[in-house]
Design an enzyme around this catalytic site. Structure first.
Site, mmCIF file in Angstrom:
data_model
loop_
_atom_site.group_PDB
_atom_site.id
_atom_site.type_symbol
_atom_site.label_atom_id
_atom_site.label_comp_id
_atom_site.label_asym_id
_atom_site.label_seq_id
_atom_site.Cartn_x
_atom_site.Cartn_y
_atom_site.Cartn_z
ATOM 1 N N LYS A 135 54.458 41.972 6.046
ATOM 2 C CA LYS A 135 55.639 41.232 6.511
ATOM 3 C C LYS A 135 56.625 42.175 7.209
ATOM 4 C CE LYS A 135 57.011 39.360 2.595
ATOM 5 N NZ LYS A 135 56.052 39.892 1.606
ATOM 6 N N ARG A 169 61.627 32.643 -1.634
ATOM 7 C CA ARG A 169 60.593 33.126 -2.538
ATOM 8 C C ARG A 169 60.271 32.124 -3.631
ATOM 9 N NH1 ARG A 169 61.164 38.899 -1.561
ATOM 10 N NH2 ARG A 169 59.752 40.184 -2.758
ATOM 11 N N ARG A 225 52.172 52.938 0.044
ATOM 12 C CA ARG A 225 53.427 52.947 0.812
ATOM 13 C C ARG A 225 54.319 54.117 0.422
ATOM 14 N NH1 ARG A 225 55.151 46.643 1.409
ATOM 15 N NH2 ARG A 225 55.894 46.833 -0.719
ATOM 16 N N ARG A 252 58.642 53.717 -3.408
ATOM 17 C CA ARG A 252 59.693 52.813 -3.898
ATOM 18 C C ARG A 252 59.476 52.559 -5.380
ATOM 19 N NH1 ARG A 252 59.822 47.646 -0.145
ATOM 20 N NH2 ARG A 252 59.642 46.616 -2.149
ATOM 21 N N ARG A 294 54.422 42.387 -9.731
ATOM 22 C CA ARG A 294 54.981 41.754 -8.529
ATOM 23 C C ARG A 294 53.984 40.761 -7.934
ATOM 24 N NH1 ARG A 294 56.554 46.135 -4.499
ATOM 25 N NH2 ARG A 294 57.593 44.477 -3.366
HETATM 26 P P1 AMP Z 1 60.935 43.023 -1.218
HETATM 27 O O1 AMP Z 1 61.444 44.234 -0.490
HETATM 28 O O2 AMP Z 1 60.990 41.782 -0.358
HETATM 29 O O3 AMP Z 1 59.563 43.235 -1.810
HETATM 30 O O4 AMP Z 1 61.938 42.753 -2.422
HETATM 31 C C1 AMP Z 1 62.143 43.711 -3.416
HETATM 32 C C2 AMP Z 1 62.712 43.052 -4.651
HETATM 33 O O5 AMP Z 1 63.978 42.431 -4.335
HETATM 34 C C3 AMP Z 1 61.871 41.932 -5.224
HETATM 35 O O6 AMP Z 1 60.837 42.407 -6.066
HETATM 36 C C4 AMP Z 1 62.921 41.126 -5.994
HETATM 37 O O7 AMP Z 1 63.280 41.778 -7.189
HETATM 38 C C5 AMP Z 1 64.119 41.202 -5.065
HETATM 39 N N1 AMP Z 1 64.138 40.087 -4.070
HETATM 40 C C6 AMP Z 1 63.949 40.159 -2.731
HETATM 41 N N2 AMP Z 1 64.029 38.960 -2.152
HETATM 42 C C7 AMP Z 1 64.269 38.078 -3.161
HETATM 43 C C8 AMP Z 1 64.438 36.659 -3.209
HETATM 44 N N3 AMP Z 1 64.339 35.890 -2.102
HETATM 45 N N4 AMP Z 1 64.684 36.106 -4.420
HETATM 46 C C9 AMP Z 1 64.768 36.849 -5.537
HETATM 47 N N5 AMP Z 1 64.607 38.192 -5.565
HETATM 48 C C10 AMP Z 1 64.360 38.807 -4.384
#
Ligand code: AMP
Length: 250
Positions: free
Chosen positions: A30, A105, A157, A190, A201
């Site tokens: 993404k 999400r 990553r 990360r 996740r």
């Molecule tokens: P990402 O970088 O998109 O993988 O997001 C990293 C973390 O941020 C996720 O594992 C969640 O803990 C939080 N997060 C990101 N987007 C959302 C969302 N739309 N709703 C809830 N938590 C989010």
């Protein structure tokens, strides 16, 4: 005006492409595909993960609340997400469209987003705000990837703590092991890309985010793309979907 050379992809920043939503599990590409859409169409990339990490880095109240939740790989409560997303989408750079990465999400977030966009249309029409972002319905693209590929991609990553450049030790390695090509800094994994968090996740994705795809599919709004192919092929298909959907700036 200088013409672009034949070899370079021609940038296409003259149209309102509207909201583009990229769905897919962590590691589906993404981030990479978002960046390509952004570069090509000149719209902002809105990653809720990045917005949250920025809050954490700045130590805001929201960041403090989100930090532990994110480190466990769990979802930040919807109530917190809506405030961040609403204020970001109202910024002027979103008026010709934007790429949403990491949101919605959950089906609840998808419903909220539909209601938000519908409400903003009404409000913007009422006060004649020009070129508002809601001229077209969201284009919802789902990136489909094999589970084992995902594990490999996420575990590989890395990012540079100094310049933010991203690498993948399997698919896009730095020239020198674990060091940034530009800064020479030691690359970081990360917190939530660590092996023990990844499976959590992915499980959360299966449980909570797949229903988002079902939400859009049931309304015939989901465009599924095979993202196990080379990145360029995936990008080309995404561009053709956007080109087929976007409308002239008006
Ligand atoms: P990402 O970088 O998109 O993988 O997001 C990293 C973390 O941020 C996720 O594992 C969640 O803990 C939080 N997060 C990101 N987007 C959302 C969302 N739309 N709703 C809830 N938590 C989010």
């Amino acid at each position: 005006m200088v013409n672009e050379s034949a070899e370079q992809p021609v940038k296409d920043t003259a149209r309102n492409i509207g909201p583009v939503i990229l769905l897919g599990p962590p590691g589906a590409g993404k981030g990479t595909q978002s960046k390509r859409i952004v570069d090509h169409y000149g719209v902002p990339w809105i990653s809720t993960g990045e917005l949250l990490r920025d809050h954490v880095a700045r130590g805001t109240a929201l960041g403090l609340e989100a930090k532990a939740i994110m480190a466990r790989g769990e979802l930040v409560p919807d109530g917190l997400m809506y405030g961040i997303v609403a204020s970001r989408l109202r910024e002027v750079d979103c008026h010709n469209g934007f790429v949403l990465d990491g949101f919605p999400r959950t089906p609840a977030q998808a419903g909220w987003l539909d209601a938000f966009l519908a409400k903003e249309v009404f409000e913007n029409k009422a006060d004649h705000t020009p070129g508002n972002l809601q001229n077209s319905p969201p284009i919802v693209i789902q990136l489909l990837v094999d589970y084992n590929q995902l594990l490999l991609r996420i575990a590989g990553r890395r990012s540079c703590p100094t310049c933010g450049r991203t690498y993948n030790i399997h698919t896009q390695p730095p020239r020198v092991d674990e060091l940034c090509d530009v800064e020479g800094a030691r690359l970081l994994t990360r917190e939530d890309d660590r092996e023990e968090v990844i499976s959590e996740r992915l499980a959360i994705y299966e449980r909570q985010t797949k229903p988002v795809a079902d939400y859009y599919r049931s309304q015939n709004r989901l465009i599924a793309i095979d993202a196990d192919r080379p990145m360029e092929a995936v990008t080309a298909q995404i561009f053709s979907v956007i080109d087929g959907n976007s409308r002239g700036k008006g």
